[in-house]
Design a protein around this motif. Structure first.
Motif, mmCIF file in Angstrom:
data_model
loop_
_atom_site.group_PDB
_atom_site.id
_atom_site.type_symbol
_atom_site.label_atom_id
_atom_site.label_comp_id
_atom_site.label_asym_id
_atom_site.label_seq_id
_atom_site.Cartn_x
_atom_site.Cartn_y
_atom_site.Cartn_z
ATOM 1 N N GLU A 148 0.892 -1.347 -0.058
ATOM 2 C CA GLU A 148 -0.089 -0.124 0.043
ATOM 3 C C GLU A 148 1.039 1.224 -0.028
ATOM 4 O O GLU A 148 0.554 2.167 -0.490
ATOM 5 C CB GLU A 148 -0.883 0.180 1.171
ATOM 6 C CG GLU A 148 -1.939 -0.985 1.016
ATOM 7 C CD GLU A 148 -2.881 -0.898 2.252
ATOM 8 O OE1 GLU A 148 -3.745 -1.656 2.261
ATOM 9 O OE2 GLU A 148 -2.460 -0.466 3.351
ATOM 10 N N ARG A 149 2.272 1.272 0.517
ATOM 11 C CA ARG A 149 3.001 2.147 0.865
ATOM 12 C C ARG A 149 3.669 2.464 -0.752
ATOM 13 O O ARG A 149 4.505 3.338 -0.759
ATOM 14 C CB ARG A 149 3.970 2.236 2.045
ATOM 15 C CG ARG A 149 3.315 2.463 2.947
ATOM 16 C CD ARG A 149 4.152 2.770 4.388
ATOM 17 N NE ARG A 149 4.936 1.521 4.384
ATOM 18 C CZ ARG A 149 4.510 0.666 5.385
ATOM 19 N NH1 ARG A 149 3.609 0.525 5.942
ATOM 20 N NH2 ARG A 149 5.399 -0.522 5.494
ATOM 21 N N ARG A 151 6.334 0.485 -1.422
ATOM 22 C CA ARG A 151 7.610 0.185 -1.245
ATOM 23 C C ARG A 151 7.812 -1.112 -1.783
ATOM 24 O O ARG A 151 8.931 -1.555 -2.329
ATOM 25 C CB ARG A 151 7.916 0.188 0.292
ATOM 26 C CG ARG A 151 9.019 -0.054 0.739
ATOM 27 C CD ARG A 151 9.648 0.407 2.067
ATOM 28 N NE ARG A 151 8.751 -0.177 3.072
ATOM 29 C CZ ARG A 151 8.661 -1.224 3.665
ATOM 30 N NH1 ARG A 151 9.741 -1.898 3.496
ATOM 31 N NH2 ARG A 151 7.966 -1.491 4.552
#
Length: 332
Positions: A148-149, A151
């Protein structure tokens, strides 16, 4: 319109063939990629369907099915640095140490006649609830939170497979969690060492080993939940449900069934192996008098100390395998 796999636009198609990722998130090997690029450049007179089929077969034949230890170690080191930087290592250590100091301090007067064993029994009861909760909370965002980020998507653009990523993420977090357990409970254990001497220290050291084992096992389950869940919220809900089951519900149901069966030793062994927390409780208390009766019943059912250790390792492997398989099909 130009067909795929032809020599039109110079070496552009050859470069694409060299960098196109395989379906499992890995990349093509250099030698085989060059061969496939050369084949594509000389196949200008073939049909588009034939070139697509050949290219897919090449991608399948040069994919990397087994995790590479060097790549896994790099991802693990990266995950360890990131989680430490975000405060997980310090936070987990402080939580374990705070409860450990409280038990070592306030139970000292009551357990002085017998030394280590009652304190270890109190630690085990605390760890039965605290350690699984911390491990599941630490693991639930390992995959879905990173996705979700954004990364995780960046990591998967590198020449690594999804299975390697899942194993590396788990290994890095396991190192952080294991260190937090050893420091958090080990530093208060120095008070016991000063109070009671070295005579009972092996009992406390065995408790530390068993606690690290169950923490890593629950972490593997948490990482598996994180890989399966579509959102962080659902991963957290799944982790809490698993914690309620392993720490509360399972043993209550097992006791009810055991009472109905009028004490079946075979069921005791099955019930212990089916819950990593039950396995941990019995394993950690095995050197003490508190665990003698339970261990005797488990031994009658076919569980020895070595088998209990193997059961916890099996739970670790199960979580990692689930995470690796879920990562292969997860949309990121």
């Amino acid at each position: 319109m130009p067909e795929r796999g032809t020599v039109e636009d110079g070496g552009r198609d050859g470069d694409a063939a060299r960098t196109e990722p395989t379906p499992d998130g890995g990349i093509a090997l250099d030698g085989a990629s060059a061969a496939s690029g050369a084949e594509a450049s000389t196949a200008g007179s073939t049909d588009a369907d034939d070139s697509d089929t050949a290219h897919a077969a090449d991608a399948d034949s040069i994919s990397i099915p087994l995790p590479r230890p060097g790549i896994v170690a790099r991802i693990a080191r990266r995950e360890t640095r990131l989680t430490t930087r975000r405060g997980w290592a310090l936070g987990l250590t402080v939580v374990f140490a705070a409860f450990g100091f409280l038990l070592a301090t306030f139970s000292g007067s009551g357990v002085a006649p017998t030394g280590y064993e009652p304190v270890v029994a109190s630690y085990v009861e605390l760890a039965t609830f605290l350690v699984p909760l911390a491990a599941l909370a630490f693991g639930h965002g390992a995959v879905v939170g990173a996705a979700e980020r954004g990364r995780l998507g960046v990591v998967l653009t590198l020449p690594v497979s999804r299975a390697e990523t899942a194993i590396g993420v788990f290994a890095g977090r396991a190192a952080v969690l294991g260190s937090a357990v050893i420091l958090g409970f080990g530093v208060p254990g120095l008070l016991l060492l000063r109070e009671y001497g070295l005579a009972g220290w092996p009992t406390f050291a065995w408790f530390l080993f068993a606690t690290v084992a169950v923490a890593v096992a629950l972490l593997g389950i948490g990482v598996g939940i994180s890989a399966l869940a579509p959102t962080s919220t659902m991963a957290l809900a799944g982790a809490l449900l698993v914690w309620a089951w392993v720490a509360l519900v399972h043993d209550l149901l097992a006791m009810g069934v055991l009472a109905a069966l009028d004490g079946a030793n075979g069921f005791v062994a099955v019930a212990v192996a089916a819950n990593p927390v039950s396995t941990y409780r019995l394993l950690a208390l095995a050197p003490t008098d508190a665990g003698g009766a339970g261990l005797a019943a488990a031994l009658d059912g076919g569980l020895s100390v070595g088998v209990l250790v193997g059961v916890l390792l099996g739970w670790v492997a199960l979580g990692v395998v689930v995470a690796a398989v879920a990562m292969r099909v997860k949309r990121i």
